[in-house]
Motif scaffolding. Structure first.
Motif, PDB file in Angstrom:
ATOM      1  N   LYS A 228      53.347 -11.775  89.249  1.00 37.96           N
ATOM      2  CA  LYS A 228      52.376 -10.590  89.751  1.00 37.96           C
ATOM      3  C   LYS A 228      52.631 -10.384  88.811  1.00 37.96           C
ATOM      4  O   LYS A 228      51.222  -9.458  88.692  1.00 37.96           O
ATOM      5  N   ASP A 229      53.460  -9.361  87.983  1.00 31.66           N
ATOM      6  CA  ASP A 229      53.252  -9.147  86.503  1.00 31.66           C
ATOM      7  C   ASP A 229      52.343  -9.987  85.721  1.00 31.66           C
ATOM      8  O   ASP A 229      50.811  -9.304  85.402  1.00 31.66           O
ATOM      9  N   GLY A 230      52.135 -11.346  86.211  1.00 29.39           N
ATOM     10  CA  GLY A 230      51.752 -11.864  84.677  1.00 29.39           C
ATOM     11  C   GLY A 230      50.595 -12.423  85.475  1.00 29.39           C
ATOM     12  O   GLY A 230      49.144 -12.079  84.478  1.00 29.39           O
ATOM     13  N   ARG A 231      50.071 -12.849  86.109  1.00 29.62           N
ATOM     14  CA  ARG A 231      48.714 -12.761  86.936  1.00 29.62           C
ATOM     15  C   ARG A 231      47.820 -11.871  88.188  1.00 29.62           C
ATOM     16  O   ARG A 231      46.506 -11.365  87.747  1.00 29.62           O
ATOM     17  N   GLY A 232      48.946 -10.686  88.049  1.00 29.56           N
ATOM     18  CA  GLY A 232      47.991 -10.012  88.445  1.00 29.56           C
ATOM     19  C   GLY A 232      46.842  -9.701  89.788  1.00 29.56           C
ATOM     20  O   GLY A 232      47.566  -9.943  90.616  1.00 29.56           O
ATOM     21  N   ALA A 233      45.706  -8.611  89.663  1.00 31.52           N
ATOM     22  CA  ALA A 233      44.547  -9.047  90.914  1.00 31.52           C
ATOM     23  C   ALA A 233      44.264 -10.386  91.365  1.00 31.52           C
ATOM     24  O   ALA A 233      43.963 -10.650  92.505  1.00 31.52           O
ATOM     25  N   ARG A 234      44.851 -10.741  90.233  1.00 40.16           N
ATOM     26  CA  ARG A 234      43.758 -12.935  90.835  1.00 40.16           C
ATOM     27  C   ARG A 234      44.829 -13.453  91.487  1.00 40.16           C
ATOM     28  O   ARG A 234      44.174 -13.792  92.340  1.00 40.16           O
ATOM     29  N   LEU A 235      45.966 -12.935  91.900  1.00 37.81           N
ATOM     30  CA  LEU A 235      46.960 -13.618  93.144  1.00 37.81           C
ATOM     31  C   LEU A 235      46.189 -12.763  94.170  1.00 37.81           C
ATOM     32  O   LEU A 235      45.740 -12.538  94.985  1.00 37.81           O
ATOM     33  N   HIS A 236      46.148 -14.004  95.558  1.00 37.27           N
ATOM     34  CA  HIS A 236      45.760 -14.245  97.070  1.00 37.27           C
ATOM     35  C   HIS A 236      46.921 -14.003  97.833  1.00 37.27           C
ATOM     36  O   HIS A 236      47.198 -15.201  97.550  1.00 37.27           O
ATOM     37  N   GLU A 237      47.843 -13.533  97.712  1.00 36.61           N
ATOM     38  CA  GLU A 237      48.660 -13.482  98.136  1.00 36.61           C
ATOM     39  C   GLU A 237      49.142 -14.257  99.236  1.00 36.61           C
ATOM     40  O   GLU A 237      48.271 -13.370  99.709  1.00 36.61           O
ATOM     41  N   THR A 238      49.565 -15.217  99.390  1.00 33.07           N
ATOM     42  CA  THR A 238      50.561 -15.874 101.317  1.00 33.07           C
ATOM     43  C   THR A 238      51.086 -14.878 101.811  1.00 33.07           C
ATOM     44  O   THR A 238      52.425 -15.457 100.676  1.00 33.07           O
ATOM     45  N   PRO A 239      51.989 -15.546 103.316  1.00 32.34           N
ATOM     46  CA  PRO A 239      53.129 -15.277 103.968  1.00 32.34           C
ATOM     47  C   PRO A 239      54.416 -16.369 102.530  1.00 32.34           C
ATOM     48  O   PRO A 239      55.111 -16.128 102.467  1.00 32.34           O
ATOM     49  N   ASP A 240      53.881 -17.515 102.359  1.00 33.72           N
ATOM     50  CA  ASP A 240      54.063 -18.456 101.661  1.00 33.72           C
ATOM     51  C   ASP A 240      54.293 -18.710 100.120  1.00 33.72           C
ATOM     52  O   ASP A 240      54.697 -19.851  99.364  1.00 33.72           O
ATOM     53  N   MET A 241      53.585 -17.884  99.790  1.00 33.92           N
ATOM     54  CA  MET A 241      53.389 -18.496  98.038  1.00 33.92           C
ATOM     55  C   MET A 241      54.330 -18.230  97.514  1.00 33.92           C
ATOM     56  O   MET A 241      54.142 -18.833  95.760  1.00 33.92           O
ATOM     57  N   PHE A 242      55.476 -17.351  97.722  1.00 37.82           N
ATOM     58  CA  PHE A 242      56.880 -16.966  97.260  1.00 37.82           C
ATOM     59  C   PHE A 242      58.020 -17.516  97.814  1.00 37.82           C
ATOM     60  O   PHE A 242      59.125 -17.729  97.588  1.00 37.82           O
ATOM     61  N   SER A 243      58.024 -18.953  98.690  1.00 37.15           N
ATOM     62  CA  SER A 243      58.804 -19.063  99.151  1.00 37.15           C
ATOM     63  C   SER A 243      59.192 -20.719  98.514  1.00 37.15           C
ATOM     64  O   SER A 243      60.239 -21.286  99.899  1.00 37.15           O
ATOM     65  N   GLY A 244      58.741 -20.891  97.416  1.00 35.59           N
ATOM     66  CA  GLY A 244      58.907 -22.090  96.915  1.00 35.59           C
ATOM     67  C   GLY A 244      58.542 -23.521  97.210  1.00 35.59           C
ATOM     68  O   GLY A 244      58.968 -24.895  97.432  1.00 35.59           O
TER      69      GLY A 244
END
Length: 315
Positions: A228-244
């Motif tokens: 999140k720190d590296g990508r910032g606002a460019r991330l379009h976070e989804t529920p499974d983005m950090f699920s592996g």
């Protein structure tokens, strides 16, 4: 004639031995001078080579610096934080580096090693704000490899690259059922009730399992924060983005895990605007690989193997 009988042969023998010794001495001196000239010649060749290399790097030619991150990321591999950071330091320090391309083809590895590289990239970018650093993912840039890529100014992928796998894993086996069938009894003594945590030959302990899970969750949160720190606002976070889970390069661009499509050459040519590439990667020699593998094989033990099998990995 007077004298001891056979004196002629003795004189001839003495003369012959002296001649032989003289020939040997002359031959040794010839060999010595030939070696001296050979050393001088090799020194001249080596000096010319390093002069030309230095001239290319620091003599006025702008270039794109290339650093490879290949294979498993670990302290014992070519993709160790020590090797990558040394290459980064050299690339940023070169006054003719117009930009850096971090060429990644790795499934991940140690969270510690990946974290060290991530933080060093961030530090060097602050120290050298005019030198951009771009990550280029080839076949795979997953888990610990993506951890490193997240520190880059931009991430480029191939549409078919494998990207993501933002999770943490600790692997082990349990042999208690097999031991019961075979009639094998496990005998282990410890000083400290949790010293044998993760022992594959003992029944799983719920309290110890919860402790390990808390550790993995904490490392996972560190990983998520870095992304999140590296990508910032460019991330379009989804529920499974950090699920592996992991995705194709095409999907990763849509999700904001990557910025666009490209390879090392195209990024050097079209983004850095310097098509001349100088490879700063530190590659392990054959002798280093043999020595490392021999040392690993000689130093391994049953206890060490169990610990290695339970090592925390980002992959």
């Amino acid at each position: 004639m007077g004298g001891t009988p056979g004196w002629e042969q003795e004189v001839l023998r003495t003369i012959a031995l002296a001649a032989i010794r003289e020939q040997r001495a002359a031959r040794r001196w010839r060999i010595f001078f030939r070696l001296v000239w050979l050393i001088i010649f090799l020194a001249i060749v080596a000096g010319a080579y390093f002069f030309l290399a230095a001239d290319k790097s620091a003599g006025g030619e702008r270039h794109t610096a290339l650093i490879s991150v290949r294979g498993e990321i670990s302290a014992k591999s070519e993709a160790s934080s020590e090797n990558i950071d040394a290459a980064l330091e050299a690339a940023f320090a070169d006054p003719n580096t117009a930009g850096i391309v971090l060429q990644i083809n790795s499934p991940g590895g140690s969270p510690v090693e990946a974290g060290i590289v991530y933080r060093n990239i961030r530090r060097l970018r602050q120290a050298h704000p005019k030198v951009p650093l771009y990550a280029v993912i080839g076949d795979v840039g997953a888990s610990g490899a993506y951890y490193i890529a997240a520190a880059a100014d931009r991430i480029y992928v191939d549409p078919a690259s494998i990207v993501g796998s933002i999770g943490v894993i600790m692997e082990n086996f349990g042999f208690t059922g097999l031991m019961d069938k075979l009639g094998v009894e496990r005998r282990v003594q410890t000083a400290g009730e949790n010293k044998a945590i993760g022992d594959p030959f003992s029944p799983e302990n719920p309290v110890q399992k919860q402790h390990i899970q808390q550790m993995l969750d904490q490392i996972h949160q560190q990983f998520i924060k870095a992304v999140k720190d590296g990508r910032g606002a460019r991330l379009h976070e989804t529920p499974d983005m950090f699920s592996g889970l992991f995705w194709t390069g095409e999907q990763s661009v849509r999700m904001g895990l990557a910025d666009g499509f490209g390879d090392a050459d195209s990024v050097a040519r079209d983004v850095v605007k310097q098509k001349d590439v100088v490879d700063f990667s530190i590659k392990e020699s054959l002798s280093d690989r043999v020595a490392r593998r021999f040392g690993t094989a000689m130093g391994a033990s049953a206890f060490g193997a169990v610990l290695d099998g339970a090592a925390t990995r980002l992959r």
